[in-house]
Design an enzyme around this catalytic site. Structure first.
Site, PDB file in Angstrom:
ATOM      1  CE  LYS A  44      -1.879   2.127  -2.692  1.00 16.02           C
ATOM      2  NZ  LYS A  44      -0.560   1.608  -3.160  1.00 16.02           N
ATOM      3  CB  CYS A 131       0.158  -1.980  -9.339  1.00 14.79           C
ATOM      4  SG  CYS A 131       0.339  -2.803  -7.734  1.00 14.79           S
TER       5      CYS A 131
HETATM    6  O1  LIG Z   1       1.814  -2.694  -3.906  1.00 14.64           O
HETATM    7  C1  LIG Z   1       1.350  -1.561  -4.166  1.00 14.64           C
HETATM    8  O2  LIG Z   1       0.299  -1.076  -3.669  1.00 14.64           O
HETATM    9  C2  LIG Z   1       2.146  -0.768  -5.142  1.00 14.64           C
HETATM   10  N1  LIG Z   1       3.500  -0.767  -4.951  1.00 14.64           N
HETATM   11  C3  LIG Z   1       4.347  -0.154  -5.835  1.00 14.64           C
HETATM   12  O3  LIG Z   1       5.583  -0.137  -5.656  1.00 14.64           O
HETATM   13  N2  LIG Z   1       3.824   0.506  -6.912  1.00 14.64           N
HETATM   14  C4  LIG Z   1       2.497   0.544  -7.151  1.00 14.64           C
HETATM   15  O4  LIG Z   1       2.060   1.157  -8.165  1.00 14.64           O
HETATM   16  C5  LIG Z   1       1.614  -0.104  -6.216  1.00 14.64           C
HETATM   17 CL1  LIG Z   1      -0.109  -0.037  -6.490  1.00 14.64          CL
END
Ligand SMILES: O=C(O)c1[nH]c(=O)[nH]c(=O)c1Cl
Length: 312
Positions: A44, A131
């Site tokens: 993650k 993100c």
């Molecule tokens: O809300 C998130 O954690 C998230 N959610 C996404 O769909 N892509 C990302 O790169 C991330 Cl970091």
């Protein structure tokens, strides 16, 4: 047919892996990926300090895919660095997991990447420039000046294999500008695409949104995004130096979707929404379905058709 894949000088049994963010937040989840049929796996995206993320509900699955506004929840950079270094010691012959980084600022990204550079980590690093779900934080990769500034600072010291996770682009001018910037750097790969930012899913019965953060706005994944994902894979495959490889992410639910991404030019394939819904058994299903399609078409290796999409 063989699904064996070479990527950045390393051999993988197959091109499938998880998309960062899905099934990779805890050591238990990472170990389950390690013991699955996935050819590779990634952590993650982490920040320096542990993050709770956005209030729940923050993920919702729909018949055609998913919407999420997780808000970058993660156990903190050290948790994942300790895990991958321990993994290297325990599995010296295996490929080290990929490591995803998503600093909340340029300085934080540089600090995390310096720590990776100075560590014994011998795997591949993925810098998340995309993100869409941290309130108030615009997607880095939609700001071309900042992206170029960040990458020039990164490559002044970072010498290990580094890829970038990109958001979808929707305009040829943006493909051209992004590619001209990326071609300036010794990038190992680009990963196309991250979720399609700030979609909205409405529940007819409750006449309400389905996730709590950002008044229900969130990143879209699944079948909805495959045409956009394929366009970004193809758009960068045809614009980037051949030394910069492509990871295809977005809408891979079947062996056919996987084949289409490879045909457009992808080398590794990341699975998000479908992995969230199905669990790690999705990898066994996908590699059998892909193998069946290759056998029917008479291909014995992926190299025979990768990137060979025809125009009319
Ligand atoms: O809300 C998130 O954690 C998230 N959610 C996404 O769909 N892509 C990302 O790169 C991330 Cl970091």
């Amino acid at each position: 047919a063989s699904l064996r894949t070479e990527f950045l000088g390393r051999q993988y049994e197959n091109p499938f892996m998880n998309a960062s963010g899905v099934h990779c937040l805890t050591i238990d989840e990472l170990e389950e990926l390690s013991n699955s049929k996935a050819g590779a796996f990634i952590t993650k995206s982490s920040t320096e300090v542990e993050r709770e993320g956005n209030p729940e509900p923050r993920y919702y699955s729909t018949p055609l895919g998913s919407i999420n506004s997780m808000g970058l929840p993660n156990r903190g950079f050290k948790y994942y660095l300790d895990y991958v270094l321990d993994y290297q010691d325990k599995h010296p012959a295996a490929n080290t997991p990929f490591f995803s980084v998503a600093g909340m600022s340029i300085d934080e990204n540089l600090k995390l990447l310096r720590a990776i550079q100075d560590s014994a980590f011998d795997g591949v690093t993925e810098l998340n420039l995309s993100c869409p779900n941290v309130p108030g934080k615009p997607q880095l990769a939609y700001d071309f000046e900042v992206t170029e500034e960040l990458l020039s600072k990164v490559f002044s010291f970072f010498k290990k294999p580094l890829g970038v996770k990109l958001p979808p682009y929707f305009d040829f001018a943006h493909f051209d500008t992004a590619a001209s910037i990326l071609n300036k750097f010794p990038l190992a790969y680009v990963n196309c695409i991250n979720s399609v930012g700030n979609g909205l899913y409405v529940d007819l019965e409750t006449e309400s949104v389905v996730i709590k953060p950002k008044n229900g706005f969130g990143g879209i994944g699944g079948e909805y995004v495959k045409p956009t994902a394929l366009a970004n894979v193809r758009g960068f495959y045809t614009r980037l130096n051949s030394s910069i490889k492509i990871i295809g992410t977005g809408g891979i639910r079947t062996g056919q979707d996987a084949f289409e991404h490879l045909l457009c030019g992808a080398t590794m394939l990341q699975v998000g929404t479908e992995l969230y819904e199905e669990g790690v058994s999705v990898f066994e299903r996908l590699l059998h379905e892909l193998e069946d399609i290759m056998n029917k078409k008479g291909y014995t290796s992926i190299d025979e058709f990768r990137g060979k999409l025809s125009s009319l």
